[in-house]
Design a protein around this motif. Structure first.
Motif, short mmCIF file in Angstrom:
data_model
loop_
_atom_site.label_atom_id
_atom_site.label_comp_id
_atom_site.label_asym_id
_atom_site.label_seq_id
_atom_site.Cartn_x
_atom_site.Cartn_y
_atom_site.Cartn_z
N LEU A 70 0.81 -1.22 0.00
CA LEU A 70 0.00 0.00 0.00
C LEU A 70 0.84 1.27 0.00
CD1 LEU A 70 -2.40 -1.35 2.74
CD2 LEU A 70 -2.89 -1.23 0.30
N SER A 71 2.11 1.14 -0.38
CA SER A 71 2.99 2.31 -0.35
C SER A 71 2.49 3.37 -1.34
CB SER A 71 4.44 1.92 -0.65
OG SER A 71 4.53 1.32 -1.91
N ASN A 72 2.82 4.60 -1.04
CA ASN A 72 2.46 5.76 -1.85
C ASN A 72 0.97 6.06 -1.90
OD1 ASN A 72 5.17 6.30 -2.47
ND2 ASN A 72 5.10 4.71 -4.06
N GLN A 73 0.23 5.62 -0.89
CA GLN A 73 -1.16 6.02 -0.78
C GLN A 73 -1.53 6.20 0.69
OE1 GLN A 73 -4.12 3.01 -2.00
NE2 GLN A 73 -2.46 1.54 -2.04
N TRP A 74 -2.55 6.98 0.93
CA TRP A 74 -3.07 7.15 2.28
C TRP A 74 -3.77 5.87 2.69
CZ3 TRP A 74 -2.21 11.27 5.41
CH2 TRP A 74 -1.73 12.44 4.81
N ILE A 75 -3.73 5.54 3.97
CA ILE A 75 -4.43 4.36 4.48
C ILE A 75 -5.26 4.79 5.69
CG2 ILE A 75 -4.20 2.05 5.49
CD1 ILE A 75 -1.35 2.00 4.19
N VAL A 76 -6.53 4.43 5.64
CA VAL A 76 -7.41 4.57 6.80
C VAL A 76 -7.49 3.17 7.38
CG1 VAL A 76 -9.74 5.09 7.61
CG2 VAL A 76 -8.73 6.44 5.74
N LEU A 77 -6.85 2.97 8.51
CA LEU A 77 -6.81 1.67 9.17
C LEU A 77 -7.68 1.76 10.42
CD1 LEU A 77 -5.36 -1.16 9.06
CD2 LEU A 77 -3.65 -0.17 10.59
N TYR A 78 -8.84 1.09 10.34
CA TYR A 78 -9.72 1.21 11.51
C TYR A 78 -9.98 -0.17 12.12
CZ TYR A 78 -14.20 -0.16 9.25
OH TYR A 78 -15.23 -0.85 8.64
N PHE A 79 -10.02 -0.18 13.43
CA PHE A 79 -10.20 -1.40 14.21
C PHE A 79 -11.60 -1.41 14.81
CE2 PHE A 79 -5.72 -0.52 13.96
CZ PHE A 79 -5.18 -1.76 13.69
N TYR A 80 -12.26 -2.55 14.70
CA TYR A 80 -13.62 -2.67 15.23
C TYR A 80 -13.80 -4.06 15.86
CZ TYR A 80 -14.76 -5.35 11.00
OH TYR A 80 -14.79 -6.29 10.01
N PRO A 81 -14.72 -4.18 16.84
CA PRO A 81 -14.84 -5.43 17.58
C PRO A 81 -15.40 -6.63 16.82
CG PRO A 81 -15.65 -3.59 18.89
CD PRO A 81 -15.42 -3.08 17.50
N LYS A 82 -16.51 -6.46 16.07
CA LYS A 82 -17.16 -7.65 15.52
C LYS A 82 -18.03 -7.32 14.32
CE LYS A 82 -19.47 -11.81 17.17
NZ LYS A 82 -18.73 -12.59 16.20
N ASP A 83 -17.93 -8.19 13.29
CA ASP A 83 -18.78 -8.05 12.10
C ASP A 83 -20.26 -8.09 12.48
OD1 ASP A 83 -16.57 -8.02 10.43
OD2 ASP A 83 -16.76 -10.12 9.82
N ASP A 84 -21.04 -7.30 11.75
CA ASP A 84 -22.50 -7.36 11.79
C ASP A 84 -23.12 -7.04 13.15
OD1 ASP A 84 -24.62 -7.47 10.07
OD2 ASP A 84 -24.97 -9.62 10.28
N THR A 85 -22.43 -6.27 13.96
CA THR A 85 -23.03 -5.74 15.19
C THR A 85 -23.42 -4.29 14.89
OG1 THR A 85 -20.84 -5.16 16.02
CG2 THR A 85 -21.75 -7.27 16.76
N PRO A 86 -24.35 -3.71 15.65
CA PRO A 86 -24.88 -2.39 15.26
C PRO A 86 -23.84 -1.30 15.01
CG PRO A 86 -26.25 -3.36 16.96
CD PRO A 86 -25.05 -4.27 16.81
N GLY A 87 -22.95 -1.04 15.97
CA GLY A 87 -21.96 0.02 15.79
C GLY A 87 -20.99 -0.27 14.66
N CYS A 88 -20.55 -1.52 14.57
CA CYS A 88 -19.59 -1.90 13.53
C CYS A 88 -20.21 -1.82 12.14
CB CYS A 88 -19.06 -3.31 13.80
SG CYS A 88 -18.21 -3.43 15.40
N THR A 89 -21.49 -2.15 12.05
CA THR A 89 -22.20 -2.06 10.77
C THR A 89 -22.34 -0.60 10.36
OG1 THR A 89 -23.38 -4.13 11.22
CG2 THR A 89 -24.33 -2.67 9.55
N THR A 90 -22.72 0.25 11.30
CA THR A 90 -22.85 1.68 11.01
C THR A 90 -21.53 2.23 10.48
OG1 THR A 90 -24.55 2.01 12.69
CG2 THR A 90 -23.28 3.95 12.06
N GLU A 91 -20.44 1.90 11.17
CA GLU A 91 -19.13 2.42 10.77
C GLU A 91 -18.74 1.93 9.37
OE1 GLU A 91 -14.88 3.14 13.02
OE2 GLU A 91 -16.00 1.34 13.53
N ALA A 92 -18.91 0.65 9.12
CA ALA A 92 -18.55 0.08 7.81
C ALA A 92 -19.40 0.68 6.69
CB ALA A 92 -18.69 -1.43 7.84
N LYS A 93 -20.69 0.85 6.94
CA LYS A 93 -21.57 1.43 5.92
C LYS A 93 -21.22 2.90 5.66
CE LYS A 93 -25.99 -0.01 5.95
NZ LYS A 93 -27.31 -0.40 6.52
#
Length: 163
Positions: free
Chosen positions: A29-52
């Motif tokens: 991924l060199s030479n590009q910006w990276i948004v690296l975000y950590f989240y607890p679990k797939d398909d849970t309300p907060g994680c779904t909101t963030e991914a969407k």
């Protein structure tokens, strides 16, 4: 929380499988910006909101040369179901051993209903094209977070292009 990389430090390297079991490294991924975000679990309300929300702004991030990577301990199979169910356009990395999560200080002591346990602390790192930590959100609230990250990226990208 002292093991969280700080702004201006080199981003910790990684070699982690994505949802399709393709190994992705920081070098890829060199030479590009990276948004690296950590989240607890797939398909849970907060994680779904963030991914969407990140998916909704995907084109804006892409226009700035940024790659969005979500990281959780979930399996690639779980990520594929999550992506398919919510029509996500972001890349999800699978880290069941917490190697990448711990390298970025996102594996932390959490409290829920009076009980303490180790888990993924929702956090986001903006990594510059020269692989340095450009900005950190150590304790993310999901509502509006993707827009906040995009705003910061625009600001930092504009500053960098003036150099």
């Amino acid at each position: 929380m002292s093991n969280i990389p700080q702004i201006g430090q080199a981003a910790p390297d990684f070699s982690t499988p994505d949802q399709n079991d393709n190994l992705l490294t920081l070098d890829d991924l060199s030479n590009q910006w990276i948004v690296l975000y950590f989240y607890p679990k797939d398909d849970t309300p907060g994680c779904t909101t963030e991914a969407k929300d990140f998916t909704q702004l995907y084109q804006d991030f892409s226009a700035l040369g940024a790659k969005i990577l979500g990281v959780s301990p979930d399996s690639g199979k779980s990520h594929c179901k999550f992506i398919s169910k919510h029509n996500l356009s972001i890349t999800l990395l699978s880290d069941p051993e917490h190697t990448l999560i711990e390298a970025y200080g996102a594996w932390r002591l959490k409290k829920f209903m009076g009980k303490e346990y180790m888990g993924v602390a929702r956090s986001t790192f903006l990594i510059s094209p020269d692989r340095m930590i450009a900005y950190i959100w150590p304790n993310v609230k999901t509502k509006g977070h993707a827009q906040i990250v995009l705003t910061k990226l625009r600001e930092l990208a504009a500053t960098q292009s003036q150099k």
